[in-house]
Write a protein that holds these residues in place. Sequence first.
Motif, mmCIF file in Angstrom:
data_model
loop_
_atom_site.group_PDB
_atom_site.id
_atom_site.type_symbol
_atom_site.label_atom_id
_atom_site.label_comp_id
_atom_site.label_asym_id
_atom_site.label_seq_id
_atom_site.Cartn_x
_atom_site.Cartn_y
_atom_site.Cartn_z
ATOM 1 N N MET A 112 0.821 -1.205 0.000
ATOM 2 C CA MET A 112 0.000 0.000 0.000
ATOM 3 C C MET A 112 0.865 1.270 0.000
ATOM 4 N N LYS A 113 2.017 1.189 0.689
ATOM 5 C CA LYS A 113 2.913 2.350 0.678
ATOM 6 C C LYS A 113 3.300 2.714 -0.753
ATOM 7 N N LYS A 114 3.593 1.691 -1.545
ATOM 8 C CA LYS A 114 4.018 1.937 -2.930
ATOM 9 C C LYS A 114 2.914 2.639 -3.705
ATOM 10 N N LEU A 115 1.661 2.229 -3.484
ATOM 11 C CA LEU A 115 0.556 2.869 -4.184
ATOM 12 C C LEU A 115 0.446 4.339 -3.806
ATOM 13 N N TYR A 116 0.562 4.638 -2.519
ATOM 14 C CA TYR A 116 0.478 6.037 -2.093
ATOM 15 C C TYR A 116 1.646 6.859 -2.643
ATOM 16 N N LYS A 117 2.824 6.260 -2.705
ATOM 17 C CA LYS A 117 3.966 6.963 -3.296
ATOM 18 C C LYS A 117 3.703 7.298 -4.752
ATOM 19 N N ASN A 118 3.159 6.333 -5.481
ATOM 20 C CA ASN A 118 2.823 6.574 -6.888
ATOM 21 C C ASN A 118 1.750 7.639 -7.027
ATOM 22 N N LEU A 119 0.768 7.618 -6.148
ATOM 23 C CA LEU A 119 -0.300 8.604 -6.192
ATOM 24 C C LEU A 119 0.246 10.007 -5.976
ATOM 25 N N ILE A 120 1.126 10.152 -5.005
ATOM 26 C CA ILE A 120 1.732 11.455 -4.725
ATOM 27 C C ILE A 120 2.555 11.934 -5.918
ATOM 28 N N GLN A 121 3.297 11.023 -6.531
ATOM 29 C CA GLN A 121 4.116 11.395 -7.690
ATOM 30 C C GLN A 121 3.254 11.872 -8.852
ATOM 31 N N LEU A 122 2.140 11.190 -9.091
ATOM 32 C CA LEU A 122 1.252 11.571 -10.183
ATOM 33 C C LEU A 122 0.625 12.938 -9.925
ATOM 34 N N LEU A 123 0.176 13.168 -8.709
ATOM 35 C CA LEU A 123 -0.418 14.461 -8.376
ATOM 36 C C LEU A 123 0.629 15.573 -8.454
ATOM 37 N N SER A 124 1.853 15.284 -8.035
ATOM 38 C CA SER A 124 2.933 16.276 -8.094
ATOM 39 C C SER A 124 3.250 16.679 -9.530
ATOM 40 N N SER A 125 3.077 15.732 -10.448
ATOM 41 C CA SER A 125 3.356 16.013 -11.860
ATOM 42 C C SER A 125 2.169 16.674 -12.563
ATOM 43 N N GLY A 126 1.077 16.903 -11.806
ATOM 44 C CA GLY A 126 -0.087 17.570 -12.381
ATOM 45 C C GLY A 126 -1.092 16.653 -13.027
ATOM 46 N N GLU A 127 -0.982 15.335 -12.784
ATOM 47 C CA GLU A 127 -1.892 14.384 -13.426
ATOM 48 C C GLU A 127 -3.096 14.094 -12.528
ATOM 49 N N ASN A 128 -4.287 14.261 -13.078
ATOM 50 C CA ASN A 128 -5.506 13.880 -12.379
ATOM 51 C C ASN A 128 -5.713 12.367 -12.521
ATOM 52 N N VAL A 129 -6.197 11.723 -11.476
ATOM 53 C CA VAL A 129 -6.381 10.274 -11.520
ATOM 54 C C VAL A 129 -7.724 9.907 -10.905
ATOM 55 N N VAL A 130 -8.113 8.663 -11.104
ATOM 56 C CA VAL A 130 -9.265 8.093 -10.412
ATOM 57 C C VAL A 130 -8.734 7.035 -9.452
ATOM 58 N N LEU A 131 -9.187 7.100 -8.217
ATOM 59 C CA LEU A 131 -8.757 6.147 -7.198
ATOM 60 C C LEU A 131 -9.947 5.272 -6.813
ATOM 61 N N ALA A 132 -9.804 3.973 -7.019
ATOM 62 C CA ALA A 132 -10.867 3.020 -6.688
ATOM 63 C C ALA A 132 -10.526 2.312 -5.392
ATOM 64 N N THR A 133 -11.503 2.207 -4.500
ATOM 65 C CA THR A 133 -11.312 1.539 -3.215
ATOM 66 C C THR A 133 -12.495 0.636 -2.924
ATOM 67 N N ILE A 134 -12.234 -0.628 -2.643
ATOM 68 C CA ILE A 134 -13.297 -1.524 -2.189
ATOM 69 C C ILE A 134 -13.481 -1.308 -0.692
ATOM 70 N N PHE A 135 -14.737 -1.108 -0.274
ATOM 71 C CA PHE A 135 -14.954 -0.878 1.148
ATOM 72 C C PHE A 135 -16.080 -1.759 1.675
ATOM 73 N N HIS A 136 -16.087 -1.918 2.956
ATOM 74 C CA HIS A 136 -17.074 -2.753 3.643
ATOM 75 C C HIS A 136 -18.332 -1.941 3.886
ATOM 76 N N SER A 137 -19.481 -2.536 3.579
ATOM 77 C CA SER A 137 -20.751 -1.897 3.915
ATOM 78 C C SER A 137 -21.685 -2.961 4.447
ATOM 79 N N ALA A 138 -22.993 -2.684 4.497
ATOM 80 C CA ALA A 138 -23.940 -3.634 5.056
ATOM 81 C C ALA A 138 -23.951 -4.922 4.252
ATOM 82 N N GLY A 139 -24.199 -6.016 4.924
ATOM 83 C CA GLY A 139 -24.297 -7.299 4.232
ATOM 84 C C GLY A 139 -22.945 -7.957 4.063
#
Length: 352
Positions: A1-28
Amino acid sequence: MKKLYKNLIQLLSSGENVVLATIFHSAGSAPRSAGAKMIIRADGSIIGTVGGGRLEAETIELAKQVRDNRRSLIQPFDLTGSDAAGAGMICGGSGEILLEYIAAANGDNQQIYEAVLSTMDKAQKAWLITELTEQPATGPERQQCLVRQDGSVVGNFQCEPEFMEKLSGGPAKISIHADARDGRSFMVEPIRTTGVVYLFGAGHVSQQIARLTDMVGFATVVIDDRPDFANRERFPLCEIVVVDNFACVSDFPINQDSYLVIVTRGHLHDSVVLEQALQTEAAYIGMIGSKKKRADLFALMQTKGFSPAKLAQVHSPIGIEIYAETPAEIAVSIVAELIKVRAEREKCAAQG
């Protein structure tokens, strides 16, 4: 996960907009891969994974809509059969996935993710709180912040201080989850270096250990050379690696957040794994067996150049002494020791 956050920071620093997908727990029913993240770039390339298969393909396609509209999207999914198995799901493979449009121009985004990475590097605790809404993802409408353990907040979140205290406080949860307060819904993602447990051996004791490590927040990897033992039916909650032999420790990204548990089917395999494990920087090395077995293997390791001080770092006999006899009881003693070691590391990190 650290590697993903590092990549995310690098992309944002370079001015690139991205979409971040996260699976999360909900009801059921909830996916095994709750908390899994994937960055989808403008060219359709990805960093990370949400499980592969049909779910991942559909997520990449939905990311185009999120990018075009610049709006976050909450998408339910319900995978069954081969789709669920391919994505590593349990409980029918149902859940929800959040796709967020992360704008590089919004300085709060980079600041938050830098704070997340810093928290993980320091082995501290924090909570990443994101409001679950499909409103425009830019400007003040996007509500996200990081709440550190000391109560300090990084990012933009419009609410009363008491509200924030309630959201990040209350019953402690170590897994990502949905929460609701005063008519507002949130994804609360605990940020901590939970650690990865590597189980060398896929026997009955490992089966019981794996059930418990998942419950207490460790990621777990099961390694064996027997596909009849190391398989999804016996270990539905783990990453499974079938190897040709146990001379494989260097194939894994062992680091200071790694916990190595040696529970193979014989002394010879234990010896092979132990020799490799002693050359890593793992936070924990534990080996099952009697005091006589330990003495014999430690004597062998000394002939290979390992010092008594180095060998003293190995937890053997493994686990906290509770006079365990059954595989389940042995697993409890081992996982209790893993929790203890992790907690001690976090306490040391918090004290600086």
